[in-house]
Design an enzyme around this catalytic site. Structure first.
Site, PDB file in Angstrom:
ATOM      1  N   ASP A 137     -21.399  -9.498 -33.043  1.00 36.14           N
ATOM      2  CA  ASP A 137     -20.368 -10.531 -33.023  1.00 36.14           C
ATOM      3  C   ASP A 137     -20.937 -11.862 -33.487  1.00 36.14           C
ATOM      4  OD1 ASP A 137     -17.750 -11.592 -32.424  1.00 36.14           O
ATOM      5  OD2 ASP A 137     -18.623 -12.472 -30.618  1.00 36.14           O
TER       6      ASP A 137
ATOM      7  N   ASP B 233     -21.564 -11.614 -37.536  1.00 36.46           N
ATOM      8  CA  ASP B 233     -20.491 -11.488 -38.518  1.00 36.46           C
ATOM      9  C   ASP B 233     -20.150 -12.816 -39.196  1.00 36.46           C
ATOM     10  OD1 ASP B 233     -19.183 -12.634 -36.352  1.00 36.46           O
ATOM     11  OD2 ASP B 233     -17.721 -11.032 -36.115  1.00 36.46           O
TER      12      ASP B 233
ATOM     13  N   ASP C 117     -12.035 -11.425 -35.983  1.00 37.33           N
ATOM     14  CA  ASP C 117     -13.179 -11.484 -35.075  1.00 37.33           C
ATOM     15  C   ASP C 117     -12.736 -11.807 -33.652  1.00 37.33           C
ATOM     16  OD1 ASP C 117     -15.823 -11.742 -34.060  1.00 37.33           O
ATOM     17  OD2 ASP C 117     -15.826 -13.865 -34.539  1.00 37.33           O
ATOM     18  N   HIS C 118     -11.916 -12.813 -33.494  1.00 38.02           N
ATOM     19  CA  HIS C 118     -11.493 -13.209 -32.151  1.00 38.02           C
ATOM     20  C   HIS C 118     -10.537 -12.191 -31.538  1.00 38.02           C
ATOM     21  CE1 HIS C 118     -12.684 -17.683 -32.847  1.00 38.02           C
ATOM     22  NE2 HIS C 118     -13.701 -16.847 -32.883  1.00 38.02           N
TER      23      HIS C 118
END
Length: 157
Positions: free
Chosen positions: A118, A121, A139-140
């Protein structure tokens, strides 16, 4: 239509008033797409752990091939959370009984792998010049879904 004793309350839900892009089957409106395109990320402060581990994340990111999309890095992290959650669910579907020790060790590994990927990225996105508001949303979104795995780990212990 939302009604309350005959009163039309549809207008109180502003998202219902926005025009869909081409058809009612689209989820995002034109203004929603414009907001995503115009979004500017404002990162928070680094924690002590971020400051400590950031050199390692930078170093590991250099090993990623330039053709690897940042969203794939996000997905690989999310798959670790999925593996952890699925394994815990298999041994305790109601999350009300202890799981074998090796499952907790696997969950610990998966949490560390997820957190590392995470953090990598975004670095990969900036490295390849492919950073975008949609990638940040992706991502979130994975971060939110991965909370299931973290809660299951806490319950399994």
């Amino acid at each position: 239509m939302c009604t309350n004793h005959g009163e039309d309350r549809t207008k109180s839900h502003t998202w219902l008033l926005e025009d869909p892009i081409d058809s009612p089957s689209h989820v995002l409106t034109r203004s929603g797409l414009q907001n995503i395109a115009a979004h500017k990320y404002k990162p928070g402060d680094y924690t002590h752990l971020d400051t400590f581990l950031n050199p390692m994340w930078n170093w590991l990111t250099e090993f990623l091939p330039m053709w690897l999309a940042p969203n794939m890095v996000t997905t690989m992290g999310g798959l670790h959370c999925g593996l952890s959650y699925a394994t815990q669910w298999y041994y305790s579907p109601e999350l009300n009984s202890p799981v074998p020790d090796w499952v907790m060790i696997l969950s610990g590994y998966c949490t560390i792998a997820y957190y590392t990927l995470d953090c990598m990225d975004g670095k990969q996105a900036r490295r390849t010049g492919t950073s975008s508001p949609l990638g940040q949303l992706f991502d979130h979104g994975f971060d939110c879904i991965c909370n299931l795995s973290h809660c299951a780990s806490a319950a399994g212990w």
